[in-house]
Design an enzyme around this catalytic site. Structure first.
Site, PDB file in Angstrom:
ATOM      1  N   GLU A 291      16.582 -39.882 -17.552  1.00 28.16           N
ATOM      2  CA  GLU A 291      15.527 -40.255 -19.153  1.00 28.16           C
ATOM      3  C   GLU A 291      15.874 -40.861 -20.080  1.00 28.16           C
ATOM      4  O   GLU A 291      17.085 -40.552 -20.713  1.00 28.16           O
ATOM      5  CB  GLU A 291      15.429 -39.048 -19.749  1.00 28.16           C
ATOM      6  CG  GLU A 291      14.515 -38.035 -18.515  1.00 28.16           C
ATOM      7  CD  GLU A 291      13.774 -36.952 -19.337  1.00 28.16           C
ATOM      8  OE1 GLU A 291      14.189 -36.493 -20.236  1.00 28.16           O
ATOM      9  OE2 GLU A 291      13.039 -35.763 -18.904  1.00 28.16           O
TER      10      GLU A 291
ATOM     11  N   LYS B 276      13.142 -22.640 -18.066  1.00 27.44           N
ATOM     12  CA  LYS B 276      12.316 -23.074 -18.079  1.00 27.44           C
ATOM     13  C   LYS B 276      12.622 -22.331 -16.300  1.00 27.44           C
ATOM     14  O   LYS B 276      11.627 -23.106 -15.624  1.00 27.44           O
ATOM     15  CB  LYS B 276      11.853 -24.665 -17.783  1.00 27.44           C
ATOM     16  CG  LYS B 276      11.574 -25.273 -19.004  1.00 27.44           C
ATOM     17  CD  LYS B 276      11.008 -26.580 -18.485  1.00 27.44           C
ATOM     18  CE  LYS B 276      10.723 -26.368 -20.118  1.00 27.44           C
ATOM     19  NZ  LYS B 276      12.315 -27.000 -21.137  1.00 27.44           N
TER      20      LYS B 276
END
Ligand code: GCB
Length: 888
Positions: free
Chosen positions: A439, A615
């Protein structure tokens, strides 16, 4: 003939090496684990001096980190240590027994982030970068036969201006950079002629499979050698390969002249007849290559061994990942190197437990996010056939914040750490791909910094190929426009590596609604159409899940993706929908769940935790497998299994529930308190019994099935304490609420159509400014029950089928206008009961953000009270529903 001669020579030499090794001439490695003293802070340069008084310092064992954070609970743990700065370690140790000419190396498997090392006050050097092994030759500084003092200054400061970590990548990331000597340290004694220990922490040995077919494997092994003596040394380099039983199957011997005080390299060439391949989880067959350096007198001078797996790996844009020529869809997970209480200071047993849990779920690939992990984990992957994605720690930014181009120091740091990553892990057959970053345009896409990422990524990609011509590269991409989206002008990093992996959080960060996950397959197919020649993977996908937070329907409202709550059921729903999209896509080379375990991020306060990214499919302490774990276990693991979901949601809000189990059975049976409810087909691994009626008190649910003749089952107890003939629904909300008068509202469910919205969706800016969801920005007035006016369901037409015993009921609709006068005008009615036309919310309530109610009466028939909403010159809306029995 030649073969025979070799064998005889081999026996003679094996004997010689046995004698030599019993004489203890080859390398000796000693762990430096116990006896360290530690101090958080920087007393100054004198700390490196042997005389420095460290008596008062804390006694610690290495691996060690001073940081501690990450807990379940909405406030940060009391014993948290989030200090990022300088810490000192000191160790007194007796000099090892060393013969003349032998060398002493100090080895650190990692130190975070910048480490300076002194022995007896002599500075040995500095290492920058938190994730790589490094060594220093400490021979000259050692006091032979005496007490020695090792001092290490470790700095994990934030990369602010002026700090030693300023340019050391990663300088950003959604994970906490723990400080300390968090991986093992050791000392290694070698003879003057030895395999090079100064090659960026590598083994000094590079294996390569040159050719591989059923009849033979040709393997080369390049060894870097070093002579620290002042005289040239002729040595014999013997390279052998043993099969898994230890039997020698190939050998190469060659003479090498080592220059005085210098290095040389030699490449052995070996052939294995009838090779057995390393074939992933199905057959992770390992050979072992041993390299021996033998002196002119036949003495063994040094020896090291490395794993060898014979395999072909390829990435194809149309067929995905190929292992030994056959497509192997990589069912992957991502893993961070931390866990509760220990942070990054893991023991071997921790790595083993992580791998065992990943294997239990049936995954066949692991993305080592977002940096180089510890050797034991790579070793486990080799042993067990887990395909690895190894990654350079370069995250979010391609330059310093605010700057367009990477400064030379930052480029150098990235290059150094990429070379270390590759050299240190070159021989692990499990490693399929080198990732050059994650990213990289993240900050740019948020408008936080300019960026010109491509030059850096192209440089790194070239370097990766120069270091390792045998493996493919990848890059994980977050922020490029998806098919149909406008170009945002953010520079594209897809295409800078051989393959690409898209990090896609549809159903989580996107619309805020879990249903969006159902579009993942279409989005990926669109990306594939746009880039038909580029091998594509899903680098990350996932959703947060708090094991203490529950919803009655994961599609009932908006999720809080970076705050609370994050009901466990939403995570399960996002994964089930995502996987349904991913599973059929044969072109994908892999998909990687973000993430296997809850992991530390001091940027986060979400779900039911502090400083944790929720998560994970498994909790931070590895104690609890969340429901989503079992969804994948049903989808991926071949052993018969069934898992009843929602076990932790014990105290139910409604007397009628949907029961769900995950199983690889074709169908399963459900019973309640031993009474059979019925059978359900397990479609896409999900077996569902809608509308199961609970009685007041405890209800024992059990599911059972048979797979390949094996009976499997699971059970849970849930409770319902409310009335049978009333319902209270908090519409548009994923969470229920209990009011001051004790009335319990369940989260939104029983609906068909419409969209759930929240009055004050969590916004980080608001939270940082002391607002957050507690001090809502918008407040509905005219009510003392504000909790019922915090969310709503709206749409052109939607309905509720409320499960209630037959009879007559009063239905109260709680309403407010969230938008502008006239936006919500509608008709509402009960089938067989009152119909109300022309409900104009704002005019009824006397304005926007004002509470009002509308009452209706009507029957429940055949166990259902049906409530219909239909827009009339505006949308229909409702923010809570009360249903009470009418007393006749
Ligand atoms: C990402 C990042 C990862 C984050 C994750 C998240 O895309 O690569 O580092 O932790 O998303 O949870 O948002």
């Amino acid at each position: 003939m030649a073969h025979n001669r070799n064998r005889i020579a081999g026996v003679a030499l094996a004997l010689a090496s046995l004698l030599a090794s019993t004489a203890g001439a080859d390398r000796r490695e000693t762990a430096l684990a116990g006896g360290w003293r530690f101090h958080l802070g920087d007393p100054g340069p004198a700390t490196a001096e042997p005389r420095f008084d460290d008596e008062g310092w804390q006694r610690v064992a290495v691996p060690h980190t001073w940081n501690r954070l990450g807990n379940y609970g909405v406030t940060r743990r009391k014993d948290a240590n989030t200090v990022r700065g300088i810490g000192w370690y000191r160790l007194r140790f007796a000099a090892p027994q060393m013969a003349a000419g032998e060398r002493l190396y100090l080895q650190f498997d990692a130190a975070s982030i910048v480490a300076d090392v002194w022995l007896n006050g002599v500075r040995l050097g500095r290492h920058e970068g938190a994730f790589s092994r490094f060594r220093f030759d400490a021979t000259e500084a050692l006091k032979a036969g005496g007490d020695n003092v090792l001092a290490v200054r470790v700095d994990n400061s934030k990369p602010d201006a002026g700090s030693a970590t300023r340019y050391v990548v990663p300088i950003s990331g959604d994970f906490f950079m723990y400080g300390g000597l968090y991986r093992p340290a050791s000392m290694i004694v070698v003879g003057p002629q030895h395999i090079d220990l100064a090659d960026m922490g590598s083994a000094g040995i590079y294996e390569r499979t040159i050719a591989l077919d059923a009849a033979r494997a040709s393997v080369s092994a390049r060894t870097l050698l070093r002579n620290d003596a002042a005289r040239p040394a002729p040595v014999t380099l013997r390279t052998t390969i043993a099969d898994a039983s230890g039997r020698q199957v190939a050998r190469d011997e060659r003479r090498v002249s080592l220059p005085a005080s210098g290095g040389a390299e030699a490449t052995a060439s070996l052939t294995i007849a009838n090779p057995r391949r390393w074939n992933g989880r199905a057959d992770p067959y390992l050979y072992r290559t041993t390299v021996e350096v033998i002196g002119a007198d036949g003495r063994l001078l040094d020896r090291a061994s490395e794993p060898l797996g014979l395999r072909e790996m390829a990435f194809d844009a149309a067929r995905g990942f190929l292992l030994n020529g056959k497509p192997l869809p990589l069912h992957g997970v991502t893993r961070h190197q931390d866990r509760q209480d220990k942070g990054w200071a893991l023991a071997d047993a921790d790595h083993a437990q992580d791998m065992a849990i990943i294997e239990e779920m049936g995954a066949n690939a692991v993305r080592l996010s977002h940096y180089n992990h510890a050797k034991p984990f790579y070793d486990l992957a080799d042993r067990d056939g887990m395909v690895l994605w190894a990654e350079l720690g370069l995250v979010n930014l391609a330059a310093l914040p605010g700057e367009r181009d990477a400064r030379p120091e930052m480029v150098a740091s990235a290059k150094q750490q990429l070379s270390e990553l590759i050299r240190q892990n070159y021989n692990h057959p499990s490693v399929a791909v080198w990732s050059i970053g994650n990213e990289i345009t993240n900050w740019t896409s948020k408008g936080l910094t300019p960026s010109n990422a491509r030059p850096l990524m192209t440089t790194l990609d070239r370097l990766a190929h120069a270091e390792d011509p045998t493996r493919a590269t990848t890059i994980a991409v977050c922020c490029e426009p998806l098919p149909g989206q406008p170009d945002t002008g953010v520079d594209r990093t897809s295409g800078t590596a051989d393959t690409v992996a898209y990090n896609l959080y549809l159903g989580w960060y996107g619309s805020g609604h879990a249903e969006e996950a159902a579009t993942l397959g279409t989005v990926l197919s669109g990306l594939h159409r746009e880039r038909p020649k580029l091998p594509i993977a899903v680098g990350e996908y996932g959703a947060g899940g708090a094991t203490s937070q529950h919803t009655d329907n994961p599609f009932g409202g908006r999720i809080e993706s970076i705050y609370r709550p994050q009901p466990e059921e939403v995570q399960s729903a996002v994964h089930a929908l995502s996987w349904r999209g991913i599973a059929p896509l044969g072109f994908l080379w892999g998909s990687f769940i973000w993430q296997m375990f809850d992991a530390t991020s001091d940027l986060r306060e979400e779900g039911d935790s502090s400083d944790i990214n929720t998560k994970g499919l498994v909790t931070f302490d590895r104690a609890t497998r969340k429901d989503a774990f079992y969804f994948y276990k049903a989808a991926w693991n071949p052993a018969p299994m069934i898992h009843l979901t929602g076990k932790r949601y014990v105290d139910r809000a409604y007397p009628v529930i949907d029961v769900t189990a995950y199983s690889n059975a074709a169908a399963a049976d459900l019973s309640l308190d031993g009474r059979r409810i019925g059978s359900a087909a397990c479609v896409d691994r999900i077996c569902r019994w809608p509308g199961v009626r609970l009685h007041r008190g405890s209800n024992r649910l059990s599911v059972s099935a048979t797979v390949n003749g094996k009976a499997i089952g699971d059970a849970a107890t849930v409770a319902y304490a409310g009335p049978a003939r009333a319902l209270h629904v908090r519409t548009g909300s994923l969470t229920g609420v209990t009011l001051a008068d004790g009335t319990r509202y369940g989260s939104d469910t029983f609906f068909d159509g419409g969209t759930g919205s929240t009055l004050n969706p969590f916004q980080r800016e608001l939270y940082a400014a002391g607002g957050g969801t507690a001090k809502a920005r918008k407040i509905v007035t005219g009510t003392d029950r504000a909790d019922l006016y915090a969310s709503w369901r709206a749409g052109a037409a939607f309905s509720y089928a409320l499960p209630l015993p037959d009879g007559r009921y009063r239905v109260r609709l709680h309403l407010f206008e969230p938008d502008k006068a006239g936006a919500h005008r509608f008709a509402a009615g009960i089938a067989g009961g009152t119909q109300r036309d022309g409900i104009d919310v704002a005019s009824l309530a006397g304005g926007v953000l004002k509470a009002t109610t509308v009452d209706l009466t009507g029957p429940a028939r055949n166990g259902v009270l049906r409530l219909d909403f239909r827009g009339q010159g505006g949308e229909a809306i409702v923010s809570a529903i009360d249903v009470e029995p009418l007393r006749d």
